[in-house]
Write an enzyme that holds these catalytic residues in place. Structure first.
Site, short mmCIF file in Angstrom:
data_model
loop_
_atom_site.label_atom_id
_atom_site.label_comp_id
_atom_site.label_asym_id
_atom_site.label_seq_id
_atom_site.Cartn_x
_atom_site.Cartn_y
_atom_site.Cartn_z
N TRP A 28 37.15 35.84 50.35
CA TRP A 28 35.98 35.43 51.07
C TRP A 28 35.04 34.77 50.18
O TRP A 28 34.49 35.91 49.35
CB TRP A 28 35.37 36.31 52.01
CG TRP A 28 34.26 35.81 52.86
CD1 TRP A 28 32.94 36.09 52.62
CD2 TRP A 28 34.50 35.17 54.05
NE1 TRP A 28 32.26 35.29 53.56
CE2 TRP A 28 33.18 34.74 54.25
CE3 TRP A 28 35.53 34.55 54.58
CZ2 TRP A 28 32.93 33.97 55.53
CZ3 TRP A 28 35.36 33.57 55.72
CH2 TRP A 28 34.09 33.39 56.16
N GLU A 64 37.70 36.98 43.66
CA GLU A 64 36.86 38.26 43.59
C GLU A 64 37.40 39.16 42.66
O GLU A 64 38.48 39.37 43.11
CB GLU A 64 36.47 38.64 44.94
CG GLU A 64 36.17 37.97 46.10
CD GLU A 64 36.40 38.35 47.65
OE1 GLU A 64 35.84 39.44 47.94
OE2 GLU A 64 37.18 37.77 48.18
N ASP A 105 33.87 35.37 41.15
CA ASP A 105 32.79 35.52 42.30
C ASP A 105 32.52 36.94 42.37
O ASP A 105 33.25 38.00 43.11
CB ASP A 105 33.28 35.12 43.65
CG ASP A 105 32.33 35.38 44.89
OD1 ASP A 105 31.39 36.02 44.60
OD2 ASP A 105 32.66 35.00 46.10
N GLN A 138 29.80 41.03 45.10
CA GLN A 138 29.84 42.42 45.30
C GLN A 138 29.92 43.34 44.45
O GLN A 138 29.42 44.42 44.25
CB GLN A 138 30.78 42.69 46.53
CG GLN A 138 30.68 42.02 47.85
CD GLN A 138 31.56 42.65 49.12
OE1 GLN A 138 31.64 43.54 49.02
NE2 GLN A 138 31.40 41.52 50.16
N LYS A 191 24.67 38.86 46.40
CA LYS A 191 24.12 39.80 47.20
C LYS A 191 23.41 40.94 46.43
O LYS A 191 22.18 41.29 46.50
CB LYS A 191 25.25 40.63 47.66
CG LYS A 191 26.25 39.74 48.82
CD LYS A 191 27.39 40.50 49.64
CE LYS A 191 28.26 39.56 50.17
NZ LYS A 191 27.91 39.71 51.68
N ARG A 214 35.26 49.41 54.99
CA ARG A 214 34.39 49.23 53.61
C ARG A 214 33.35 50.15 53.60
O ARG A 214 32.50 49.83 54.19
CB ARG A 214 34.20 47.75 53.55
CG ARG A 214 33.80 47.18 52.19
CD ARG A 214 33.29 45.85 52.14
NE ARG A 214 32.44 45.21 52.77
CZ ARG A 214 32.43 43.93 53.25
NH1 ARG A 214 33.09 43.17 52.66
NH2 ARG A 214 31.62 43.81 53.94
C1 LIG Z 1 32.69 37.87 47.61
C2 LIG Z 1 31.81 37.27 48.43
N1 LIG Z 1 31.47 35.84 48.05
C3 LIG Z 1 30.72 35.24 48.57
C4 LIG Z 1 30.04 35.61 49.70
C5 LIG Z 1 29.31 34.71 50.55
O1 LIG Z 1 27.88 35.01 50.22
P1 LIG Z 1 26.87 34.54 51.21
O2 LIG Z 1 27.10 34.84 52.66
O3 LIG Z 1 25.34 34.94 50.72
O4 LIG Z 1 26.79 33.16 51.37
C6 LIG Z 1 30.39 36.91 50.13
C7 LIG Z 1 29.88 37.26 51.57
O5 LIG Z 1 30.32 38.17 52.28
C8 LIG Z 1 31.13 37.61 49.37
O6 LIG Z 1 31.58 39.01 49.91
#
Ligand SMILES: Cc1ncc(COP(=O)(O)O)c(C=O)c1O
Length: 437
Positions: free
Chosen positions: A134, A206, A239, A242, A268, A402
């Site tokens: 995501w 991620e 990315d 988190q 975040k 989670r």
């Molecule tokens: C790993 C990851 N990247 C990107 C995003 C997207 O971030 P945003 O919701 O701030 O656009 C999220 C959101 O949950 C995320 O978990």
């Protein structure tokens, strides 16, 4: 928290999700939020995984107040002192050669920028991402997100490819069980090569797949992934929405996996609840894309207020020794969850790093068939008992809580949350055994 009629949304809000809480929330502080009836709810999701310092941390409140006196927003071509300072501080703590940052607002936006940088730098356009990933909702980020929400919105970006994720508990290749041997990566990249037009730009990942069910790849996974990217002239994008800034018990996941990507995004956990995100790369890549005329000009790029908050977040993590805290508190929480696993056959797996923990629910431990119903009713019961939990429910990827409380949570709060979960799970199983659900 599934609530089909979503009463808190009322008549005048677009329903942007199928799941929302039944009551309006009026206040948040530390590890707690309160609804309009005064009910206190323990927050085991840190808001939307952002409030690692807890809600409304005094340092964040102070930074916002100071910004209100100094500068909230400026012309996008002006660089505020807070942005200059934040870029410098980030360069100091990031692994070389990551040294140049650009500050935007959301994780999705940072990933849009990362993909644009990768495309500009390589001259390619093809992307590879992991199943269950995501990365955001904008067109570029959504194209590389495979956890959900792909259907019904028309064509996605050309050249978007997916490889199976290294989920050892629920191997998407249906090949390994409990230990990933890397087949998913090898086969995935071979499939990409078959389909590729030879114009690869980025592999984006991620470091711990969160929405996909808190999947921690094998230790050497990202070293291999980086080598695969290099072979094809593609950039590796991490990315770290988190995983950065302490949640997993490390400053960054780059440290945990001993791999430095070409481009990294953070979001975040940098803003601690305020919209702040960054894309970071090396001097060489920045120089290259700048030379080609790279632009990413938004209304809120380099805004002073969120940057001031980012500085406060970084200082608070350092001064409060919160990375170490994520490790110790995470070990305690995990220990308690593993005790629950001993008690309940329905808990098939407990996994994660630091204070990012996944708990997977199954109908039985041999077949590992996901128990979505149990996840739904228990999550609802947790909420009734005053605990906010996030259940990831993907038909083919399992039912996974989670669990990610703030790094500032107290031991008592952790105990209390697990006690509620224990009670809710026990009651849900009993009520189901009694045919009451
Ligand atoms: C790993 C990851 N990247 C990107 C995003 C997207 O971030 P945003 O919701 O701030 O656009 C999220 C959101 O949950 C995320 O978990």
């Amino acid at each position: 928290m599934p609530v089909p009629n979503q009463p808190a949304l009322g008549d005048h809000l677009i329903r942007y999700t199928s799941e929302s809480f039944p009551e309006i929330i009026v206040r948040a502080k530390g590890s707690w939020v309160w609804d309009k009836n005064g009910k206190a709810i323990l927050d085991f999701t840190s808001g939307q995984m952002c409030s690692t310092l807890g809600h409304n941390h005094p340092a964040i409140v102070e930074a916002i107040k100071k910004s209100a006196d100094n500068a909230i927003h400026l012309f996008s071509g002006m660089i505020p002192d807070t942005v200059a300072e934040l870029a410098e501080d980030m360069a100091e703590i990031l692994p070389a050669p990551l040294s140049k940052s650009m500050f935007v607002n959301t994780g999705g936006e940072a990933n849009e920028a990362a993909l644009k940088i990768a495309k500009f730098a390589t001259g390619g356009y093809e992307t590879v991402a992991l199943g269950g990933s995501w990365h955001g909702t904008g067109a570029g980020a959504a194209a590389v997100s495979y956890a959900s929400d792909r259907r019904g919105y028309g064509p996605t970006m050309p050249g978007s490819y997916v490889i199976p994720e290294p989920n050892a508990y629920r191997c998407p290749v249906e090949h390994c069980r409990d230990a990933c041997d890397g087949t998913c990566l090898r086969v995935g990249m071979n499939m990409f090569d078959m389909a590729s037009r030879g114009e690869g730009a980025a592999i984006i990942a991620e470091p711990i797949l969160s929405a996909g069910g808190v999947i921690v790849p094998p230790d050497d996974y990202f070293k291999t992934l980086k080598a695969e990217a290099e072979k094809r002239g593609m950039l590796l994008v991490f990315d770290e929405a988190q995983t950065a800034f302490g949640r997993i018990g490390h400053k960054f996941a780059t440290e945990r996996f001993d791999v430095v990507p070409d481009v990294m995004t953070v979001s975040k956990t940098l803003g601690g609840g305020v919209p702040l995100a960054a894309v970071i790369t090396s001097d060489a890549i920045e120089e290259s894309v700048h030379g080609k005329g790279f632009t990413f000009y938004t209304s809120h790029v380099s805004d002073p207020l969120p940057a001031a908050v980012g500085l406060a977040v970084m200082t608070t993590i350092e001064d409060g020794n919160l990375i170490e805290r994520a490790r110790t508190l995470g070990a305690e929480l995990r220990g308690r969850l593993e005790d629950l696993q001993q008690k309940y056959e329905a808990i098939g797996d407990v996994r994660g790093e630091g204070l990012l923990i996944g708990v997977e629910l199954v109908k039985d431990r041999e077949s590992r068939e996901p128990d979505h119903e149990l996840g739904a009713i228990t999550t609802e019961r947790c909420f009734e008992l005053g605990l906010s939990m996030n259940i990831r429910r993907r038909p083919e990827r399992g039912a996974v809580w989670r669990i990610a409380p703030p790094l500032t949570a107290s031991e008592d709060e952790i105990e209390r949350g697990v006690d509620i979960l224990d009670r809710a799970l026990g009651e849900s199983l009993d009520s189901r055994a009694g045919g009451r659900t």
